[in-house]
Design a protein around this motif. Structure first.
Motif, short mmCIF file in Angstrom:
data_model
loop_
_atom_site.label_atom_id
_atom_site.label_comp_id
_atom_site.label_asym_id
_atom_site.label_seq_id
_atom_site.Cartn_x
_atom_site.Cartn_y
_atom_site.Cartn_z
N ARG A 166 -20.93 6.65 42.45
CA ARG A 166 -20.74 7.49 41.28
C ARG A 166 -19.36 7.25 40.67
O ARG A 166 -19.20 7.15 39.45
CB ARG A 166 -20.91 8.96 41.70
CG ARG A 166 -21.29 9.85 40.56
CD ARG A 166 -21.60 11.26 41.02
NE ARG A 166 -21.06 12.20 40.07
CZ ARG A 166 -20.38 13.28 40.39
NH1 ARG A 166 -20.15 13.56 41.66
NH2 ARG A 166 -19.94 14.10 39.47
N SER A 167 -18.36 7.13 41.57
CA SER A 167 -17.00 6.87 41.08
C SER A 167 -16.96 5.55 40.33
O SER A 167 -16.36 5.44 39.25
CB SER A 167 -16.01 6.81 42.24
OG SER A 167 -16.05 8.01 42.97
N ARG B 299 -18.33 5.79 36.89
CA ARG B 299 -17.35 6.45 36.01
C ARG B 299 -16.19 5.52 35.69
O ARG B 299 -15.72 5.47 34.56
CB ARG B 299 -16.80 7.70 36.69
CG ARG B 299 -17.79 8.81 36.84
CD ARG B 299 -17.88 9.62 35.55
NE ARG B 299 -18.70 10.79 35.75
CZ ARG B 299 -19.74 11.12 34.99
NH1 ARG B 299 -20.07 10.35 33.98
NH2 ARG B 299 -20.41 12.20 35.23
N PHE B 300 -15.71 4.80 36.71
CA PHE B 300 -14.60 3.86 36.52
C PHE B 300 -14.94 2.90 35.39
O PHE B 300 -14.18 2.71 34.45
CB PHE B 300 -14.36 3.02 37.78
CG PHE B 300 -13.67 3.75 38.91
CD1 PHE B 300 -13.22 5.05 38.76
CD2 PHE B 300 -13.47 3.12 40.13
CE1 PHE B 300 -12.58 5.72 39.81
CE2 PHE B 300 -12.84 3.77 41.18
CZ PHE B 300 -12.40 5.06 41.02
N THR C 228 -15.45 4.39 31.82
CA THR C 228 -14.20 4.67 31.11
C THR C 228 -13.51 3.36 30.70
O THR C 228 -12.87 3.30 29.66
CB THR C 228 -13.23 5.52 31.94
OG1 THR C 228 -13.07 4.90 33.23
CG2 THR C 228 -13.70 6.92 32.13
N THR D 171 -12.43 2.49 26.98
CA THR D 171 -11.05 2.17 26.61
C THR D 171 -11.00 0.91 25.75
O THR D 171 -10.30 0.86 24.75
CB THR D 171 -10.20 1.95 27.89
OG1 THR D 171 -10.36 3.09 28.73
CG2 THR D 171 -8.73 1.79 27.54
N LYS E 41 -5.77 10.77 46.22
CA LYS E 41 -7.21 10.98 45.97
C LYS E 41 -7.98 10.74 47.27
O LYS E 41 -7.65 9.82 48.01
CB LYS E 41 -7.70 10.00 44.90
CG LYS E 41 -7.09 10.22 43.53
CD LYS E 41 -7.81 11.31 42.78
CE LYS E 41 -7.31 11.44 41.35
NZ LYS E 41 -5.96 11.97 41.21
N ILE F 170 -10.19 9.03 48.33
CA ILE F 170 -11.03 7.84 48.19
C ILE F 170 -10.16 6.66 48.65
O ILE F 170 -8.94 6.73 48.53
CB ILE F 170 -11.49 7.70 46.71
CG1 ILE F 170 -12.70 6.78 46.60
CG2 ILE F 170 -10.38 7.24 45.80
CD1 ILE F 170 -13.45 6.92 45.28
N TRP G 272 -10.07 1.89 44.96
CA TRP G 272 -9.62 2.37 43.66
C TRP G 272 -8.85 1.27 42.92
O TRP G 272 -9.14 0.95 41.77
CB TRP G 272 -8.74 3.62 43.84
CG TRP G 272 -8.09 4.11 42.58
CD1 TRP G 272 -7.13 3.46 41.84
CD2 TRP G 272 -8.34 5.34 41.89
NE1 TRP G 272 -6.77 4.21 40.75
CE2 TRP G 272 -7.48 5.36 40.75
CE3 TRP G 272 -9.19 6.42 42.13
CZ2 TRP G 272 -7.46 6.44 39.85
CZ3 TRP G 272 -9.15 7.50 41.24
CH2 TRP G 272 -8.31 7.49 40.11
N ARG H 54 -10.96 -0.18 39.72
CA ARG H 54 -10.77 0.93 38.81
C ARG H 54 -11.19 0.58 37.38
O ARG H 54 -11.64 1.42 36.62
CB ARG H 54 -9.30 1.36 38.84
CG ARG H 54 -8.92 2.48 37.90
CD ARG H 54 -9.65 3.75 38.26
NE ARG H 54 -9.48 4.77 37.23
CZ ARG H 54 -10.20 4.81 36.13
NH1 ARG H 54 -11.13 3.91 35.90
NH2 ARG H 54 -9.99 5.77 35.24
#
Lengths: 262, 325
Positions: free
Chosen positions: A6-7, A10-11, A14, A18, A102, A104, A109, A113
């Motif tokens: 899920r992360s 989202r990473f 975004t 951007t 975090k 995680i 990350w 990311r």
């Protein structure tokens, strides 16, 4: 594990958002890719006159190597440079603290990311070039070959990532004393030509010390039916060694960071 | 106790280098280092729900202590426990219980609206979408954030950005908040809104707050208890007014007289700070206060009399400025 998926979604969501904030950038990047690829092809064509071969590789076979090089160059633009290049910024600006706080894995990350889609067309072009070169060399694609090629490309990606990450992790100590990414770019660039195009000492260096050979030449050899099983096994072994080294070094670097930062 | 520190110390090894080319060469050939003690033998305990102010000049050891409590720095000696964990292990369960807000650094994505960063945080902390949306709504209400959440961070004012940073830091409902200069650079109105929010949040959730700030107004408004760290050592742990009486044991007596009186007339009535025609300022020791006030009322024709503590920010400012206690 689901939290990591899920992360990741989202990473990358975004990251794309951007990029789209700056529309002109996307166009400029595309033009840059087209120019850089035509430059590479021109350079390569200079080595190959009609009917000439380089280190036992014909023009079309060498295009397979060039194709895979282009794929990895695109991968560096899309994945490695934006992520691993920002480690030094995190260290310098102190925002690494936010990452470390975090719940995680910090390597996860820092490695995944963001993504810069600018390199994606380059990857597609590279695959296309490799496929065309293979076709012109009379290769008939089989399922087994496709699986092996994909596996070797993943092995190659893992080696490149681990090397890059190892160097990026030293920024915990040196912050911005040297531009590690440029060194790696230059190293990757030496993978544009078949390994046999280099003199013997460089061939050893590029196979075992800085395994550039495994990035481009070996996957191309798989396509062209030149690769031996021990060579492939060496590639897998090297990838495992480099990845373990990168992981252990990061844990070591963090121990240093957390006992020294202020 | 949600936070305990016992004999906490941190020593850094720093390079000792002379300036100039020769110094650089010497440093390269024979590296000399010395140990700098940033925090020495600091002990304190904080109960759940407390709001504690953490004061100290720049370089006094505040941030080092805060980072040891978060687990970002390993202590050189001593023991720390936060929310039942040893911070330096950075166990995921510990990280879910704490948060760190740094006024000078930001975690929000610069080019995207805060909402995108909030969704990333929700995923990383494993907060289901529905729960995250509800919490974002609630916190946004408290922080008076609305349309700002869907505007790119780079287009927000400093105050709006800080509020969005707070929202991002509190999304996982931490029990312990470490706030390092959360009102830095904000205008007076934005400062007071952030302060109000922190007070409300503490009341509603019972979260423990450790706050550093250079603005004394933050500390006086929020923190009944204050830790003052000076040159790496804990100088004071207790209510703010006790700190004031330690720093300035005298009370301030301001008099307004009907007729001017010469300075000699105040001999033996405390220390005369200033005398301007009818306005007089005296400093008086607390144990003599009642006697002195009685004598003043007895001897002079007093129009007005006021007793107060010296202003706290002046005292602490002077302390930081002088660099000694």
């Amino acid at each position: 594990m689901r939290r990591y998926w899920r992360s990741l979604r989202r990473f990358w969501g975004t990251a794309f958002a951007t990029q789209l904030e700056y529309q002109a950038n996307v166009v400029i990047e595309l033009v840059a890719v087209a120019l850089s690829l035509s430059g590479s092809l021109l350079l390569l064509s200079l080595f190959f006159g009609p009917g000439r071969a380089l280190g036992g590789w014909t023009w079309h076979q060498a295009l397979v190597v060039q194709g895979f090089y282009t794929v990895f160059d695109g991968m560096a633009t899309t994945w490695l440079r934006p992520n691993l290049g920002s480690i030094v910024t995190h260290v310098r600006e102190g925002t690494l603290d936010f990452v470390l706080l975090k719940p995680i894995d910090s390597q996860f990350w820092l490695s995944l990311r963001t993504l810069a889609p600018a390199g994606l067309p380059e990857m597609v072009l590279g695959m296309g070039l490799a496929a065309w070169g293979a076709h012109q060399s009379g290769v008939v694609l089989t399922a087994a070959m496709a699986i092996t090629v994909v596996a070797m490309l993943m092995v190659a990606a893992l080696i490149l990532y681990s090397l890059w990450f190892l160097i990026a992790a030293t920024s915990i100590w040196f912050v911005k004393t040297w531009n590690a990414t440029e060194v790696l770019r230059a190293l990757l660039a030496s993978g544009r030509y078949p390994l046999e195009a280099y003199p013997a000492p460089l061939r050893v260096l590029f196979t075992l010390v800085l395994p550039v050979a495994f990035l481009t030449t070996v996957p191309a050899e798989v396509v062209l039916g030149k690769a031996s099983t021990p060579l492939l096994a060496t590639g897998v072994g090297l990838a495992a060694v480099f990845f373990t080294a990168a992981r252990s070094f990061w844990i070591f670097a963090l121990r240093h960071y957390t006992s020294a930062s202020s | 106790m949600v936070i305990t520190a016992e004999g906490l110390s941190k020593t850094y090894r720093v390079a000792d280098k002379q300036p100039g080319f020769v110094g650089t060469l010497q440093h390269f050939l024979r590296r000399r280092t010395r140990d700098v003690s940033a925090v020495q033998d600091v002990s304190f305990a904080i109960a759940p729900g407390e709001m504690v102010g953490f004061l100290g000049a720049n370089g006094a050891g505040k941030t080092t202590t805060l980072k040891m409590l978060c687990g970002l720095i390993h202590p050189s000696a001593g023991r720390v426990s936060v929310a039942g964990h040893q911070p330096q292990r950075r166990h995921p369960d510990f990280l879910r219980r704490i948060t760190l807000v740094m006024g000078q650094k930001q975690q929000l994505l610069w080019d995207l609206p805060p909402l995108d960063s909030l969704r990333v945080n929700a995923a990383v902390y494993g907060i289901p979408d529905g729960v995250a949306s509800r919490r974002i709504r609630e916190l946004a209400d408290l922080l008076e954030l609305g349309a700002e959440l869907t505007r790119p961070v780079r287009k927000l004012s400093l105050g709006q950005r800080m509020k969005a940073e707070l929202l991002a830091a509190l999304l996982h409902e931490p029990q312990v908040l470490f706030l390092d200069e959360p009102t830095l650079g904000l205008d007076v109105n934005a400062q007071s809104r952030v302060r109000q929010f922190l007070a409300d949040y503490n009341r509603r959730t019972g979260a423990t707050v450790l706050l550093t700030s250079h603005y004394m107004a933050d500390i006086t408004a929020l923190c009944p208890r204050v830790l003052l760290i000076h040159q790496g050592q804990l100088f004071h742990d207790g209510p703010l007014n006790r700190l004031v009486s330690r720093l300035a044991p005298e009370r301030l007596v301001r008099l307004e007289l009907e007729q001017p009186v010469p300075a000699e007339a105040f001999a033996g009535l405390g220390q005369l700070d200033s005398l301007e025609t009818c306005a007089v300022n005296l400093r008086v020791a607390p144990d003599q206060l009642t006697t002195v006030v009685a004598q003043l009322l007895d001897r002079f024709d007093v129009r007005d009399l006021e007793i107060s503590d010296p202003p706290v920010d002046q005292l602490i400012g002077a302390l930081f400025h002088q660099g000694r206690l």
